[in-house]
Design a protein around this motif. Structure first.
Motif, PDB file in Angstrom:
ATOM      1  N   ARG A 149      10.525  80.011  42.496  1.00 47.24           N
ATOM      2  CA  ARG A 149      11.719  79.357  43.017  1.00 47.24           C
ATOM      3  C   ARG A 149      11.692  79.426  44.532  1.00 47.24           C
ATOM      4  N   ASP A 150      12.465  78.568  45.168  1.00 47.84           N
ATOM      5  CA  ASP A 150      12.638  78.649  46.612  1.00 47.84           C
ATOM      6  C   ASP A 150      13.495  79.878  46.930  1.00 47.84           C
ATOM      7  N   LEU A 151      13.111  80.615  47.956  1.00 46.51           N
ATOM      8  CA  LEU A 151      13.883  81.788  48.384  1.00 46.51           C
ATOM      9  C   LEU A 151      14.692  81.404  49.611  1.00 46.51           C
ATOM     10  N   LYS A 152      16.005  81.568  49.513  1.00 46.88           N
ATOM     11  CA  LYS A 152      16.927  81.153  50.569  1.00 46.88           C
ATOM     12  C   LYS A 152      17.831  82.314  50.940  1.00 46.88           C
ATOM     13  N   PRO A 153      18.491  82.225  52.105  1.00 47.61           N
ATOM     14  CA  PRO A 153      19.476  83.251  52.459  1.00 47.61           C
ATOM     15  C   PRO A 153      20.512  83.402  51.351  1.00 47.61           C
ATOM     16  N   GLY A 154      20.776  84.637  50.989  1.00 47.76           N
ATOM     17  CA  GLY A 154      21.699  84.919  49.900  1.00 47.76           C
ATOM     18  C   GLY A 154      21.015  85.160  48.574  1.00 47.76           C
ATOM     19  N   SER A 155      19.714  84.810  48.454  1.00 48.80           N
ATOM     20  CA  SER A 155      18.990  85.057  47.211  1.00 48.80           C
ATOM     21  C   SER A 155      18.816  86.551  47.001  1.00 48.80           C
ATOM     22  N   HIS A 172       6.648  92.349  60.436  1.00 47.38           N
ATOM     23  CA  HIS A 172       7.954  91.732  60.668  1.00 47.38           C
ATOM     24  C   HIS A 172       9.015  92.511  59.900  1.00 47.38           C
ATOM     25  N   GLY A 173       9.779  93.335  60.620  1.00 49.15           N
ATOM     26  CA  GLY A 173      10.796  94.147  59.979  1.00 49.15           C
ATOM     27  C   GLY A 173      11.951  93.325  59.456  1.00 49.15           C
ATOM     28  N   THR A 174      12.576  93.806  58.383  1.00 47.24           N
ATOM     29  CA  THR A 174      13.684  93.088  57.753  1.00 47.24           C
ATOM     30  C   THR A 174      15.039  93.702  58.089  1.00 47.24           C
ATOM     31  N   GLY A 175      15.085  94.536  59.112  1.00 45.01           N
ATOM     32  CA  GLY A 175      16.362  95.073  59.582  1.00 45.01           C
ATOM     33  C   GLY A 175      17.057  95.910  58.534  1.00 45.01           C
ATOM     34  N   ALA A 184      20.340  88.785  56.908  1.00 43.88           N
ATOM     35  CA  ALA A 184      20.019  88.418  58.282  1.00 43.88           C
ATOM     36  C   ALA A 184      18.667  88.965  58.719  1.00 43.88           C
ATOM     37  N   GLY A 185      18.324  90.209  58.308  1.00 44.09           N
ATOM     38  CA  GLY A 185      17.035  90.788  58.685  1.00 44.09           C
ATOM     39  C   GLY A 185      15.861  90.034  58.089  1.00 44.09           C
ATOM     40  N   THR A 186      16.003  89.612  56.835  1.00 42.59           N
ATOM     41  CA  THR A 186      14.930  88.850  56.187  1.00 42.59           C
ATOM     42  C   THR A 186      14.793  87.472  56.825  1.00 42.59           C
ATOM     43  N   LYS A 187      15.912  86.883  57.223  1.00 43.71           N
ATOM     44  CA  LYS A 187      15.852  85.602  57.934  1.00 43.71           C
ATOM     45  C   LYS A 187      15.020  85.737  59.205  1.00 43.71           C
ATOM     46  N   ALA A 188      15.318  86.773  59.979  1.00 46.35           N
ATOM     47  CA  ALA A 188      14.605  86.960  61.245  1.00 46.35           C
ATOM     48  C   ALA A 188      13.114  87.208  61.010  1.00 46.35           C
ATOM     49  N   ALA A 189      12.776  88.007  59.976  1.00 41.56           N
ATOM     50  CA  ALA A 189      11.374  88.319  59.694  1.00 41.56           C
ATOM     51  C   ALA A 189      10.625  87.069  59.259  1.00 41.56           C
ATOM     52  N   LEU A 190      11.243  86.254  58.393  1.00 39.67           N
ATOM     53  CA  LEU A 190      10.575  85.047  57.916  1.00 39.67           C
ATOM     54  C   LEU A 190      10.366  84.050  59.055  1.00 39.67           C
TER      55      LEU A 190
END
Length: 526
Positions: A149-155, A172-175, A184-190
């Protein structure tokens, strides 16, 4: 002289030399003729004696031969039952990259290969760009679970946790994101990873930021409404979260509540009602409630906004580094199948069994892997035997054809392909040499074995009588025969383990009857 005297004189006269030679020649010719005739008669007689036979002699020479016995020695050894088949050496994991679902974000109607930076045999590491399709990257990440599946913010889920771990391995740290939560941390890492390979991630909400902009406008409007409702006396004070400057666009920080605290609306409403009257108090309460709802909507919009990881842009491999097994496309061609195939992990042997052999084999059995190419053998173990027949690709790895990836061997028979049999995987006790990759090898599986050494005879030596007893016939040095009752055990490769019911009645080296053989022909001496 009288006439008679003259005749006597002529007859008694000696013969001349010419007359003597002619007589001798005639004599030799007569002798030779007699000898030749005798020889011809002798040869004719011999031919007649060999070709002409009496009926009794013919019957004797064409009768069945007198039968003898064939014997074999009883052996004492370990007897193993073996199953022999062919198998193919493949990588433990094989992934066919077929990014059919790549979205360029620019309205492209068909996926087109725009870049292929690798060739067959090249190594592949985590985070490596392996292809570009319609301007979008396809890269590898470390992980065992396939993208589905597509992985999106909130998943949330284990696949999100795998993505977080893969990004951390790349630096790339995930905060402060919780495990398995796309925050938010995963967004920044991706985003950092995409930029590291030279691309921008696709937005999770493909509206150009319209939803986020609308949510912020709603918060600002609600803030102004609260200010308007409380402006006549200012008794209620500034709206929550607006600050001393009354900035209506302010938003709560991560984790902060966007709604008024429980009871706050009632308290402020009561205070406002005392100063402004019942109607004005209700207006202020409702304005503050609308502000809380607007702030909650803004928080949700901000949480959903950010980068996404499409299914077709990431290929997870459980074993890295991997290698490119084959390249099935070129730059400029449409994506109509696997663009390239990646192989990783240790080398294993894959074979397909028919039902009769599958019933004999199970995980844990010992296997000898024989390579005729290199002339070497390796020992291994049956790792798995499928319980359902496979309809996958024949002989070799089953590549992953989904947009993204599926683990090899994940399906059984529902794909509609030819029924290959039951898939068996053999793992070597020691890593197979790289030269074994792709070879067709012989597998000898030990499906059963005696517990230590046992008395072993050919299966043809064992017979069952009318009374149900199982016996072998032993032959002594003098040729006498005796029947020995035995119990049979493990059989394999034409032999069977036997145990005499009477201890010591049978031993190693004893000759036993295994059949009959011609010994002599009737009517002829030995």
């Amino acid at each position: 002289m009288s006439e008679a005297e003259r005749v006597v004189e002529r007859t008694e006269a000696p013969a001349t030399p010419e007359e003597d030679r002619g007589g001798l020649a005639r004599g030799r010719r007569v002798v030779l003729a007699v000898v030749g005739g005798a020889a011809l008669m002798a040869v004719g007689g011999l031919l007649a004696t060999t070709l002409v036979k009496s009926p009794a002699q013919v019957a004797a020479e064409t009768g069945p031969p007198v039968q003898g016995v064939l014997t074999a020695d009883v052996e004492r050894r370990v007897l193993a039952q073996t199953v022999v088949m062919r198998g193919t050496v493949v990588a433990d994991q094989s992934v066919a990259v077929s990014p059919q679902g790549v979205r360029s974000g620019e309205g492209a109607s068909a996926a087109l290969v725009t870049k292929l930076p690798l060739k067959a045999g090249d190594p592949v590491t985590a985070g490596r760009l392996i292809a570009e399709v319609s301007g979008r990257p396809v890269f590898t990440l470390h992980g065992a679970q396939p993208m589905y599946r597509d992985l999106k913010p909130g998943s949330t889920g284990d696949d999100v946790a795998q993505l977080q771990q893969a990004l951390r391995e790349l630096g790339h740290g995930t905060g402060g994101d919780a495990r398995g939560v796309f925050g938010a941390g995963t967004k920044a890492a991706l985003t950092a990873h995409y930029r590291a390979i030279g691309y921008e991630p696709l937005p999770a909400v493909a509206d150009g930021g319209a939803a986020l902009k609308a949510a912020r406008e709603a918060v600002r409007s609600a803030t102004w409404a609260v200010e308007d409702a409380s402006s006549p006396t200012g008794a209620a004070g500034p709206p929550e979260g607006t600050g001393p400057g009354g900035k209506g666009g302010a938003t709560p920080g991560p984790g902060a509540s966007a709604s008024p605290a429980p009871g706050a609306g009632a308290a402020t409403g009561a205070g406002a009602g005392a100063a402004l009257g019942p109607g004005a108090g209700r207006e202020l309460v409702r304005a503050r409630q609308a502000l809380g709802e607007a702030r909650a909507a803004l928080a949700a919009a901000e949480a959903a906004d950010g980068p996404m990881l499409p299914t077709a842009e990431a290929v997870f491999l459980s074993s890295l580094p991997a290698r490119v097994s084959s390249v099935g496309a070129r730059a400029g061609s449409p994506v109509s199948g696997p663009v390239l195939t990646l192989s990783g992990g240790e080398l294993v042997v894959e074979a397909y069994l028919k039902d009769d052999k599958r019933q004999l084999l199970r995980a844990g059995m010992t296997v000898v892997i024989s390579s005729e190419v290199s002339g070497t053998d390796a020992r291994g173990t049956v790792a798995a035997v499928a319980t359902e027949p496979s309809a996958a690709q024949p002989a070799g790895p089953q590549p992953q054809q989904d947009p993204g990836q599926n683990p090899k061997g994940g399906g059984t028979g529902g794909s509609g392909g030819a029924d290959l049999g039951y898939r068996m995987v053999v793992r070597a006790d020691r890593p197979l040499p790289a030269g074994f990759a792709g070879q067709d090898v012989r597998l000898t599986v030990e499906s059963a074995a005696t517990d230590g050494e046992a008395l072993v005879v050919p299966v043809t030596a064992v017979s069952a009588g009318a009374d149900g007893r199982t016996v072998v016939t032993a032959v002594s040095a003098e040729g006498t025969q005796r029947r020995i009752e035995v119990r049979t055990g493990t059989s394999g490769d034409g032999f069977v383990a036997v145990t005499p019911t009477q201890a010591g009645a049978l031993g190693a080296g004893t000759k036993v009857v295994i059949g009959v053989a011609p010994r002599e022909t009737r009517g002829k001496s030995k």
